[in-house]
Design an enzyme around this catalytic site. Structure first.
Site, short mmCIF file in Angstrom:
data_model
loop_
_atom_site.label_atom_id
_atom_site.label_comp_id
_atom_site.label_asym_id
_atom_site.label_seq_id
_atom_site.Cartn_x
_atom_site.Cartn_y
_atom_site.Cartn_z
CB VAL A 172 -0.96 0.01 1.21
CG1 VAL A 172 -1.72 1.33 1.29
CG2 VAL A 172 -1.93 -1.16 1.13
CD GLU A 180 -5.53 -0.81 0.69
OE1 GLU A 180 -5.47 -1.60 1.63
OE2 GLU A 180 -5.85 -1.16 -0.47
CG PHE A 181 -11.40 0.59 -1.50
CD1 PHE A 181 -11.43 1.96 -1.29
CD2 PHE A 181 -12.10 -0.23 -0.62
CE1 PHE A 181 -12.17 2.53 -0.25
CE2 PHE A 181 -12.85 0.32 0.43
CZ PHE A 181 -12.88 1.71 0.62
CD GLU A 189 -1.19 -8.93 -3.01
OE1 GLU A 189 -1.31 -9.05 -1.79
OE2 GLU A 189 -0.42 -9.61 -3.70
N GLY A 235 -14.38 -20.88 -7.34
CA GLY A 235 -12.98 -21.32 -7.24
C GLY A 235 -12.77 -22.17 -6.01
CB CYS A 244 -7.06 -8.14 1.66
SG CYS A 244 -5.66 -7.05 1.45
CE LYS A 255 -4.64 -7.75 6.72
NZ LYS A 255 -5.20 -6.41 7.00
C1 UDX Z 1 -8.88 -7.46 -2.17
C2 UDX Z 1 -9.90 -6.39 -2.54
O1 UDX Z 1 -10.40 -6.65 -3.86
C3 UDX Z 1 -9.25 -5.02 -2.52
O2 UDX Z 1 -10.21 -4.02 -2.79
C4 UDX Z 1 -8.65 -4.79 -1.13
O3 UDX Z 1 -8.02 -3.52 -1.05
C5 UDX Z 1 -7.65 -5.87 -0.81
O4 UDX Z 1 -8.28 -7.16 -0.89
P1 UDX Z 1 -6.89 -8.77 -3.32
O5 UDX Z 1 -6.62 -9.33 -1.96
O6 UDX Z 1 -5.75 -8.34 -4.16
O7 UDX Z 1 -7.88 -7.46 -3.16
O8 UDX Z 1 -7.67 -9.91 -4.08
P2 UDX Z 1 -8.92 -9.97 -5.08
O9 UDX Z 1 -8.47 -9.74 -6.46
O10 UDX Z 1 -10.05 -9.15 -4.56
O11 UDX Z 1 -9.31 -11.53 -4.93
C6 UDX Z 1 -9.56 -12.00 -3.60
C7 UDX Z 1 -9.77 -13.49 -3.65
O12 UDX Z 1 -11.00 -13.78 -4.33
C8 UDX Z 1 -8.67 -14.24 -4.40
O13 UDX Z 1 -8.37 -15.46 -3.71
C9 UDX Z 1 -9.31 -14.55 -5.75
O14 UDX Z 1 -8.80 -15.74 -6.35
C10 UDX Z 1 -10.77 -14.75 -5.34
N1 UDX Z 1 -11.71 -14.52 -6.43
C11 UDX Z 1 -11.83 -13.27 -6.96
C12 UDX Z 1 -12.50 -15.59 -6.87
O15 UDX Z 1 -12.38 -16.71 -6.38
N2 UDX Z 1 -13.40 -15.37 -7.86
C13 UDX Z 1 -13.55 -14.13 -8.43
O16 UDX Z 1 -14.39 -14.00 -9.33
C14 UDX Z 1 -12.73 -13.06 -7.99
#
Ligand code: UDX
Length: 459
Positions: A39, A168-169, A172, A284, A291, A294
């Site tokens: 971040v 923040e949103f 990764e 999935g 994130c 946690k």
């Molecule tokens: C997330 C939030 O999207 C973000 O806004 C926040 O700031 C941090 O946490 P991130 O942890 O990078 O971001 O992962 P993200 O892309 O949101 O995916 C989260 C989990 O959901 C992953 O394990 C991903 O594989 C899973 N996922 C996501 C699915 O299983 N199916 C989907 O359609 C989308």
């Protein structure tokens, strides 16, 4: 008095991409970002790109050296390129805080054993800032913290500053994009901080072309002001909702299999409803990463602490655990002990090397626990701690050589397009388990596999 040039006067429309004018120094704020992790580093680079004078403090010496060498240790797409275009001072000591208009707190808040975030880094940073920062400086809390943290710091070590919650949103793998083009800017803090915060993000709020370009219509970004407690909850609420949406999606996929419906068709049709939206509808192995797990546990802890029984969230967390074990059990049922598994994917999702709370790694652990042997390949993960017992290879066919079953665990695009005939030619068995519904079942069967997707487990 001469009319002050606005930020628009400094932005050249005709500038070639990548060379948009920077606001004049008068517009620039002095910003110190504490923490050059995911971040902090992305925030620092983007704020520097907006034209502010940014110092980024990182106390981890090896990581600091890599930033100083212009490297991006996070391997975040676009970050290294943007880093080349901006001026940022990466430092090990925090003395610049004394001259900062804005101090951004972006230190880690890892999950403690009790499910609550460990705030020791935040508290250390607050004490340091409180002892160095100017009276009235704005302290922007970007770390994800329990509700009430900003109030506590405002009344404690940061009583002479103005504390603003600014969650923040960032996803990764898309963090630079999400930071430059946010859907909204959420801020919670005192009225006196508003001008400075809106100057800090001014070029984003106004939707200015940050990379020059053809002067397309500005994409104005809403700034949503609220109380600090509300802004802190807004972060957990967003992640908690997305996780709950995914748990529901995985349940629908499981139910579709049980009643002979087509999960892809059902979910695809749901995505056409703008109230649901097309994203986060892919079933999935369950959600992972640094994130969602946690933040959902932290939100659960916040509810527990308030004596509130957050039934829906508890069910989403419980479902997520069951989603993984359901898939692992299907693989274990199909394979005798000592069988070999070729695991494709180790990162928690495609587009990142991050294995924190990765469902793929958790799956490997469950398979090894039951006596199976696991070899793996992931395009972004080249090694794993030895105690995990996973042999990591540098190519799909190497990881699948002699395997009794191939298991797809991370949705890397290269797995969707891989040469299935070449993989089948090296495996010993013909089972292909697809934990992300990524592989075309017809292509898998044509290549000689027995295909088991999420909607066909155990058939
Ligand atoms: C997330 C939030 O999207 C973000 O806004 C926040 O700031 C941090 O946490 P991130 O942890 O990078 O971001 O992962 P993200 O892309 O949101 O995916 C989260 C989990 O959901 C992953 O394990 C991903 O594989 C899973 N996922 C996501 C699915 O299983 N199916 C989907 O359609 C989308």
């Amino acid at each position: 008095m001469a009319v002050q040039p606005t930020i628009h006067d400094h932005l050249g429309r005709a500038k070639p991409a990548g060379h948009a004018a920077r606001p004049s120094d008068r517009q620039a704020l002095r910003v110190t970002v504490v923490g050059a992790g995911y971040v902090g580093a992305v925030s620092a680079v983007v704020l520097a790109h907006l034209g502010h004078r940014v110092t980024c403090v990182e106390r981890d010496a090896p990581r600091l050296e890599r930033w100083r060498d212009g490297e991006d240790p996070l391997k975040e797409p676009g970050l290294a390129e943007l880093l080349k275009e901006v001026r940022i001072r990466f430092v090990g000591d925090a003395s610049d805080i004394a001259f900062a208009d804005v101090i951004v707190v972006a230190v880690g808040t890892p999950m403690g054993d009790d499910g609550r975030p460990d705030l020791s880094q935040v508290d250390d940073a607050a004490i340091q800032i409180g002892s160095l920062a100017r009276e009235g400086a704005v302290v922007l809390m970007r770390s994800t913290v329990p509700v009430g943290t900003c109030d506590r710091l405002q009344n404690g070590p940061l009583r002479h500053q103005r504390v603003v919650s600014n969650p923040e949103f960032l996803r990764e793998g898309r963090a630079v994009h999400d930071a430059l083009f946010p859907d909204r800017i959420v801020v919670g803090g005192p009225q006196e901080a508003r001008d400075l915060v809106e100057r800090l993000y001014g070029r984003i709020i106004k939707g200015e072309n940050l990379f020059g370009g053809d002067g397309t219509a500005p994409r104005v970004v809403p700034v949503v002001w609220m109380s600090p407690r509300s802004a802190e909850l807004a972060k957990y609420a967003a992640n908690g909702f997305l996780a709950t949406k995914l748990s529901f999606v995985n349940e629908i996929a499981n139910l579709a299999q049980a009643i002979g419906a087509d999960a892809g068709a059902v979910l695809g049709s749901m995505g056409l409803d703008p109230r649901i939206g097309p994203q986060y509808l892919h079933p999935g192995l369950g959600w992972g990463g640094s994130c969602f797990p946690k933040d959902t546990r932290a939100l659960q802890a916040i509810a527990d602490g308030a004596g509130y029984d957050f039934v829906v969230l508890r069910a989403a967390i419980d479902q997520n655990t069951r989603q993984l074990s359901r898939f692992a059990n299907a693989v274990k049922r199909a394979l005798p002990a000592q069988s070999r598994v070729g695991l494709l994917g180790l990162a928690f999702k495609a587009g990142t090397p991050d294995i924190r709370e990765s469902p793929a790694i958790a799956l490997a652990g469950l398979l090894i626990q039951s006596g199976l042997r696991v070899s793996a390949y992931d395009p972004a993960v080249r090694a794993l701690p030895a105690d995990l017992g996973v042999m990591v290879h540098s190519a799909v066919v190497e990881a699948c050589a002699g395997a009794d079953a191939v298991v797809v665990a991370t949705e890397w695009p290269e797995f969707a397009d891989m040469d299935l005939e070449a993989v089948r030619a090296v495996t010993r068995g013909d089972l292909l388990f697809d934990g992300r519904d990524l592989i075309s079942p017809n292509r898998a069967v044509a290549a000689g596999f027995r295909y088991q997707g999420l909607a066909s487990l155990g058939e």
